[in-house]
Design an enzyme around this catalytic site. Structure first.
Site: not given
Ligand code: ADP
Length: 500
Positions: A195, A270, A304, A402
């Site tokens: 994804k 990660e 990161c 962060e």
């Molecule tokens: P950022 O805050 O830097 O955007 P995230 O950790 O929110 O980083 O997002 C990283 C990835 O995780 C993206 O592909 C996002 O769509 C996905 N993501 C966000 N929330 C969820 C969730 N609850 N379950 C699975 N994947 C998620």
């Protein structure tokens, strides 16, 4: 849909790709979302919509997981000879390399980063990752083991592919993160549902077209575009997935762990960081200044492992802070596709607001601005000036949390504190990376040993290679990406014992 504005600086090939009706890649076919829904993709340099992509939801996740499951349980991929698998991964690397300029443009347009950087870093590193892992495909093996329980047994281990892997990636290096995830899982013989990040789906969609062209069997790689809650969450929770590999925030990492509990799928993570760069008084000043500046400002601080806490010995503190501030002030901000661009916009409006909010919170808590600040001077686009904060204290949010933007906190330390500096450097919940700047060999090794971080750089920062394992201690993650280590993420070990 809003008006689509493609930057006039992109080449015809890229413009043609961007204007396509974008599809996801499921079971070897390019398909729309089952619901027919799409969502917009923005140009961070202007805030304009550049295109739209399908919005995957649970039904699409199910289709992709079932395709990957079938490809793993019945398809040729895990049964193919390792050298055949390796050759296909190598072919993908060749195709990617042939389209280097196009990918650099897509990445710059979608993420905001300078095209010049994507061309020398993101794309070549992704190519290297596929090549490096193509080599591993033929070298994944077990051991024979002498048993103490008697001589009448022959025992050996095998490393088998872990199965169907869900991979969820972030937006800071969209193509490279896809390569870090896909390449090792492919080499191990897994099948994959990837994804992409909702902010930056374009290079991953283009990569799916090359995966198809390289000839991977249907269902081996499935690529979804969609949001975290709508697509990421059902993917992480899916019962037919054997393993989830995630890169992103520590907060979402914890949600992934919970989602994985249903079928106890394996998890690697990660996550975030708040990496220290420690400059000792004997460090060559010019090298330390340019190195620690690029430690935080590379990729607009959206790394990161960004060196976001700069600890400098008081003897050289003023010189280093002045030097880093001058680098910051001289950085040319411009849209990523502008040839003069040294730093582009941040990826999204949300990220822009978050980073500016942190700078303001630092000021409100008493920090001083040595360079940059909350005002960018741009009337559109998500630009943030590279910012250097001094006069911070260890309890401030800007020092503990962060920021994921071009903001560094510079902190002096004295001779009396040299022994304690490692403790201060370790004083966050994270443990991803750190750098040490000194000519003193034993001091460098001593500090490297004391740092609780998965990567320590000496007199450098942000050096990556497909052969180097990367990952975090503490709340920076579980497991390692890259190197031989990553093979543990995508294989199960089977012990076979034969009575002779
Ligand atoms: P950022 O805050 O830097 O955007 P995230 O950790 O929110 O980083 O997002 C990283 C990835 O995780 C993206 O592909 C996002 O769509 C996905 N993501 C966000 N929330 C969820 C969730 N609850 N379950 C699975 N994947 C998620």
């Amino acid at each position: 849909m809003a008006t689509i504005a493609i930057d006039p600086r992109v080449s015809g090939t890229t413009a043609e790709f961007i204007s396509q009706r974008h599809k996801m890649y499921i079971d070897g076919r390019f398909v729309a979302a089952a619901s027919g829904k799409n969502f917009p993709v923005f140009n961070p340099a202007t805030g304009d919509v550049i295109t739209e992509v399908p919005e995957a939801e649970e039904e699409d996740v199910n289709r992709a997981v079932l395709a990957a499951r079938r490809a793993f349980d019945e398809g040729p991929w895990p049964r193919m000879s390792p050298s055949e698998r390796g050759r296909m991964i190598w072919k993908l690397a060749d195709l990617l390399e042939q389209h280097l300029e196009e990918f650099a443009e897509i990445e710059s347009l979608d993420n905001g980063k300078p095209r010049t950087i994507a061309r020398v870093a993101d794309v070549p590193l992704a190519v290297d990752m596929f090549r490096y892992m193509a080599g591993w495909a033929t070298k994944i093996s077990g051991k024979t083991l002498p048993l103490s329980s008697g001589y009448d047994f022959h025992s050996y281990t095998m490393r088998e592919p872990i199965g169907v892997v869900a991979q969820i990636i972030p937006w800071n290096f969209p193509l490279l993160m896809a390569a870090w995830k896909l390449a090792p899982a492919m080499a191990c013989g897994c099948t994959i549902v990837l994804k992409l990040a909702e902010q930056t789906p374009l290079s991953g969609i283009r990569l799916a077209q090359l995966i198809d062209e390289a000839g991977f069997p249907p269902g081996v790689v499935n690529v979804l575009t969609g949001f975290g809650e709508g697509a990421g969450a059902p993917l992480a929770a899916h019962d037919l997935v054997d393993k989830v590999a995630f890169t992103g925030s520590t907060e979402v990492g914890k949600l992934i762990v919970k989602a994985a509990a249903g079928n106890l799928k394996k998890v690697s993570l990660e996550l975030g960081g708040k990496s220290p760069a420690i400059v000792f008084p004997d460090a060559p000043i010019e090298q330390a200044v340019s190195g620690t500046a690029s430690a935080i400002f590379f990729n607009h601080g959206q790394c990161c492992c960004a060196g976001s806490r700069l600890y400098v010995h008081e003897k050289v503190f003023d010189k280093v802070v002045e030097g880093v501030s001058k680098v910051a002030a001289d950085i040319k901000l411009a849209p990523g596709l502008d040839p003069s661009c040294q730093m582009g916009p941040l990826v999204s409006d949300e990220q822009y607001r978050k980073v500016v909010g942190y700078i303001e919170s630092g000021i409100n808590e008493g920090a001083k601005i040595a360079a940059g600040g909350p005002v960018s001077g741009f009337d559109r686009g998500y630009f943030v000036r590279p910012t250097v904060l001094t006069n911070t204290n260890p309890r401030m949010k800007v020092v503990q949390e962060e920021i994921f933007g071009p903001v560094v906190c510079a902190v002096p330390f004295s001779d009396q504190e040299i022994d304690r500096i490692v403790k201060r450097a370790n004083d966050t919940v994270y443990g991803l990376a750190a750098s040490v700047w000194t000519q003193n060999l034993s001091l460098a090794h001593k500090v490297a040993r004391g740092l609780r971080a998965g990567t320590v750089w000496v007199n450098c920062h942000n050096v990556f290679d497909a052969s180097l394992p990367f990952g975090g201690y503490k709340q920076s993650g579980w497991g390692r990406e890259m190197g031989e280590e990553v093979l543990h993420n995508y294989t199960e070990v089977k012990a076979v014992t034969v009575a002779l």
